[in-house]
Design a protein around this motif. Structure first.
Motif, mmCIF file in Angstrom:
data_model
loop_
_atom_site.group_PDB
_atom_site.id
_atom_site.type_symbol
_atom_site.label_atom_id
_atom_site.label_comp_id
_atom_site.label_asym_id
_atom_site.label_seq_id
_atom_site.Cartn_x
_atom_site.Cartn_y
_atom_site.Cartn_z
ATOM 1 N N HIS A 279 29.760 44.048 30.334
ATOM 2 C CA HIS A 279 30.831 43.109 30.677
ATOM 3 C C HIS A 279 30.922 42.104 29.533
ATOM 4 O O HIS A 279 29.914 41.518 29.121
ATOM 5 N N THR A 280 32.126 41.918 29.014
ATOM 6 C CA THR A 280 32.343 41.015 27.880
ATOM 7 C C THR A 280 33.400 39.980 28.246
ATOM 8 O O THR A 280 34.020 40.049 29.305
ATOM 9 N N ILE A 281 33.615 39.040 27.340
ATOM 10 C CA ILE A 281 34.635 38.012 27.544
ATOM 11 C C ILE A 281 35.278 37.679 26.212
ATOM 12 O O ILE A 281 34.626 37.736 25.163
ATOM 13 N N GLN A 285 39.193 32.979 26.355
ATOM 14 C CA GLN A 285 39.065 32.651 27.772
ATOM 15 C C GLN A 285 38.257 31.367 27.957
ATOM 16 O O GLN A 285 37.448 30.994 27.099
ATOM 17 N N GLU A 289 36.095 31.217 33.446
ATOM 18 C CA GLU A 289 36.137 32.674 33.490
ATOM 19 C C GLU A 289 34.754 33.263 33.200
ATOM 20 O O GLU A 289 34.352 34.263 33.803
ATOM 21 N N ALA A 290 34.028 32.655 32.268
ATOM 22 C CA ALA A 290 32.678 33.130 31.954
ATOM 23 C C ALA A 290 31.751 32.945 33.163
ATOM 24 O O ALA A 290 30.978 33.841 33.513
ATOM 25 N N THR A 293 32.601 35.544 35.771
ATOM 26 C CA THR A 293 32.128 36.882 35.409
ATOM 27 C C THR A 293 30.632 37.018 35.664
ATOM 28 O O THR A 293 30.159 38.038 36.186
ATOM 29 N N ARG A 296 30.166 37.171 39.475
ATOM 30 C CA ARG A 296 30.724 38.382 40.083
ATOM 31 C C ARG A 296 29.866 39.611 39.798
ATOM 32 O O ARG A 296 29.623 40.429 40.677
ATOM 33 N N TYR A 297 29.414 39.744 38.547
ATOM 34 C CA TYR A 297 28.694 40.952 38.150
ATOM 35 C C TYR A 297 27.175 40.749 38.052
ATOM 36 O O TYR A 297 26.458 41.654 37.661
ATOM 37 N N LEU A 302 26.702 37.368 28.222
ATOM 38 C CA LEU A 302 28.046 37.898 28.001
ATOM 39 C C LEU A 302 28.351 37.937 26.504
ATOM 40 O O LEU A 302 28.447 36.890 25.864
ATOM 41 N N ARG A 370 38.413 31.402 42.918
ATOM 42 C CA ARG A 370 37.901 32.633 42.300
ATOM 43 C C ARG A 370 36.369 32.653 42.275
ATOM 44 O O ARG A 370 35.747 33.706 42.437
ATOM 45 N N ALA A 374 33.859 35.329 44.273
ATOM 46 C CA ALA A 374 32.712 36.023 43.687
ATOM 47 C C ALA A 374 31.440 35.782 44.502
ATOM 48 O O ALA A 374 30.643 36.700 44.722
#
Length: 665
Positions: A279-281, A285, A289-290, A293, A296-297, A302, A370, A374
């Motif tokens: 998973h990248t970013i 962004q 968002e980081a 992520t 979430r994952y 990252l 968001r 997550a």
């Protein structure tokens, strides 16, 4: 009161010298009942001191501006209607003829063909402010400029800044200098900074054929706990997705695993222990968002990519947390470490406190929602892990739908979930597992779905092929429920299990839509218009003059649902299935040229305003289902924004009517 009240917006943001200056540019105006402002009067800014002023356009009542016991409304009579008809581009199959007629009969200056009219509903007193003085203040003062801006996004930003400042310094005089900036404003600014604002770890890459000994030496020399692993692209590894399949990471945990297996470190290869499909970013962004992520994952590092998809650094979890000093990632770790259902309840309870804290800190509602999505997904995945054996976990896929699937459910209102089962797999206890899952969530504070859209319902607990068959039937819309079920599934978001099952179902959604009646999307979009217009909500204030009181405004019916479903229909029409949140759908629609980027931003700002006000009500009343707002209890600025957002909804519904020829005899 016959003078400016400098304790109320928009003039409460003025400095002492600016207040003295504006005082000299005002005068009192009296309008008798039914008397209208003249064309010359439309060149001024007004504050309603007493009575009510009604705004109309071509005879249609739009808004009322009133003086109440709480605050005084204001309006800039120079503001004129803009052309909303071209915000959504024409639909070829359905509305090409209407679009052609529009272009033939509507001149380029159509935005100026109509002017707002203002008249007194009752005897009224107005404070008339020289427009040149207002313009001068707007140039000098960014706060007044944002408060009076014609752009909804700027006014929303001004409202957010005021809320943050009032929380941080409730009893201080709100001046325009930049010295008063609370911790809440800092939190908001930090979350919106690009990821490159955080110190990144250096990039160290080795070949997949390097040995674990070489990898350990590289990590030790660099002072890192990881190293990136590059492997040669092949057709089988999807060479066009290099950073998904050909870039991996080897961590100190992988080295420890190899040691525990007693492998020869000088011959064991990195490719056998590295994790690929990272998973990248993007470097463009923002930090929120980081954070999202990572939660979430459940990842701790990252890789950050530049515009050429090259890794420019690695963002570490500890550096991110040190930068933010937020505790959402801590909640994620607590969820991950829970080894029983009882142990899962404490972090679930903490999510509610996290929501309250972040909202009070002025963090944007879209960012909060968001992150909460997550965290909830992490809870659901952990709970499913605790309930079912590995074989069931690996052969099923849990999805969430509705507002939870879109990442727009802040408070825990209800459950909308389903279980997709691999074709050919069966377990006699699946119904019991589903019952335990839904009931445990209910015990934790996630209410059961009144519409029974849950995996305890056999309709929402089926093998993939049966789900596909159901979807094909739903596109025929033989039953009223079909459109509701389809709407839920279009919002589906992955939680845990085999994600390929959701990907297969989503692909079938696209195929079934392409095979459906071309007019399907037209009837599907009709639901966005099912609730009446809320364009006379100001009549809530009539009790002040001894008249009956109507209902409060239902934020979901008046604002949230028309926007969400209308945008969902546009996304369906344009084959947008991967994006499930309203914000992501708007971005995709703007990218395809269906709507303008500016219009996409406005629609999203309006949606987030409704969501934030609904959260305000829920937090103030401890009623998670609360959604009605009393306009009389809002400030003048909040009422102004509410009017503007309701107007955005109204114009959007008109765009849908035009695009799909709805409500046309």
């Amino acid at each position: 009161m016959t003078r400016l009240d400098f304790t109320q917006p928009p003039f409460d943001v003025l400095s002492s010298s600016e207040r003295e200056s504006i005082k000299k540019q005002t005068q009192i105006r009296y309008l008798a009942k039914n008397e209208a402002l003249t064309a010359e009067d439309n060149n001024y800014f007004y504050v309603v001191l007493k009575g009510r002023i009604q705004q109309t356009l071509n005879g249609e009542e739009l808004h009322d501006f009133a003086a109440t016991n709480f605050s005084n409304d204001w309006f800039d009579a120079r503001k004129q209607p803009t052309n909303e008809f071209n915000s959504i581009s024409s639909i070829d199959q359905i509305n090409s003829e209407a679009a052609a007629n529009l272009s033939l009969h509507q001149p380029h200056n159509a935005a100026y063909a109509y002017r707002y009219q203002y008249h007194a509903v009752e005897d009224s007193l107005l404070l008339q402010v020289n427009s040149e003085a207002i313009d001068k203040l707007s140039v000098q003062n960014r706060h007044i400029r944002k408060l009076l801006s014609g752009e909804l996004a700027e006014r929303m930003q001004a409202y957010s800044e005021r809320s943050q400042s009032s929380t941080a310094a409730q009893h201080l005089n709100y001046s325009l200098n930049q010295s008063i900036v609370g911790n809440q404003a800092e939190s908001q600014q930090l979350m919106l900074q690009p990821v490159t604002a955080i110190r990144m770890l250096e990039v160290h890459t080795i070949s997949e054929t390097a040995t674990l000994f070489e990898a350990a030496m590289t990590m030790t020399k660099a002072g890192l706990k990881h190293v990136l692993v590059k492997r040669t692209p092949t057709i089988e590894r999807h060479p066009t997705r290099s950073h998904q399949s050909n870039l991996g990471i080897l961590t100190d945990a992988d080295i420890c695993r190899a040691v525990s297996e007693q492998v020869d470190m000088s011959t064991a290869l990195c490719r056998d222990y590295a994790k690929f499909k990272l998973h990248t970013i993007s470097h463009q962004q923002d930090i929120s968002e980081a954070l999202l992520t990572m939660i979430r994952y459940r990842v701790h590092r990252l890789p950050v990519l530049d515009e050429n998809e090259e890794v420019i650094g690695v963002l570490g979890q500890s550096d991110l947390l040190a930068f933010l000093s937020h505790h959402s990632q801590l909640l994620s770790l607590q969820i991950e470490q829970a080894n029983s259902i009882e142990g899962l309840k404490q972090p679930v309870e903490s999510i509610g406190q996290y929501i309250r804290t972040q909202h009070n800190n002025g963090i944007k509602i879209g960012v909060i929602s968001r992150i909460v999505q997550a965290l909830n997904a992490h809870v659901f995945a952990k709970l499913w892990r605790l309930i079912v054996p590995d074989m069931v976990y690996e052969n099923t896929c849990i999805i969430v739908m509705g507002s939870e699937g879109r990442g727009e459910q802040i408070m825990r209102t209800d459950q909308d979930n389903a279980l997709i089962i691999r074709n050919g797999f069966s377990d006699p206890n699946l119904a019991d597992y589903a019952e335990t899952f839904n009931q445990t969530l209910a015990d934790m504070g996630y209410p059961l779905c009144e519409g029974n859209i849950m995996m305890t319902n056999p309709l929402w607990r089926q093998p993939l092929n049966r789900f596909k068959s159901e979807v094909s039937t739903w596109f025929s819309q033989k039953e009223p429920e079909h459109a509701i079920w389809l709407s839920s599934l279009l919002d589906a978001s992955y939680v845990c299990g085999d994600e390929r099952l959701l990907e297969g179902l989503r692909k079938h959604l696209q195929i079934a839509h392409r095979s459906a009646d071309p007019m399907f999307v037209r009837s599907f979009a009709q639901a966005a218009l099912q609730f009446g217009e809320i364009n006379q909500w100001w009549k809530k204030f009539v009790p002040l003059i001894g008249k009956p009181m109507p209902q409060d405004i239902d934020l979901k019916k008046a604002g949230i649902f028309p926007l969400v479903h209308g945008i969902r229909a546009l996304a369906l029409e344009n084959d947008i299935f991967e994006a499930t949140s309203t914000k992501d759908r708007l971005q995709q629609l703007a990218h395809l040229g269906v709507i303008t980027p500016k219009r996409a931003e406005t629609l999203n700002e309006a949606l987030e305003f409704f969501m934030a006000r609904r959260l305000d009500i829920a937090l103030a009343t401890d009623n998670k289902l609360a959604r009605e707002v009393d306009p009389a209890m809002l400030s003048a600025l909040e009422r102004d924004l509410l009017k503007e957002c309701l107007n955005v909804v109204k114009s959007f519904k008109n765009e849908l009517r035009q695009r799909y020829q709805l409500d046309i005899a």
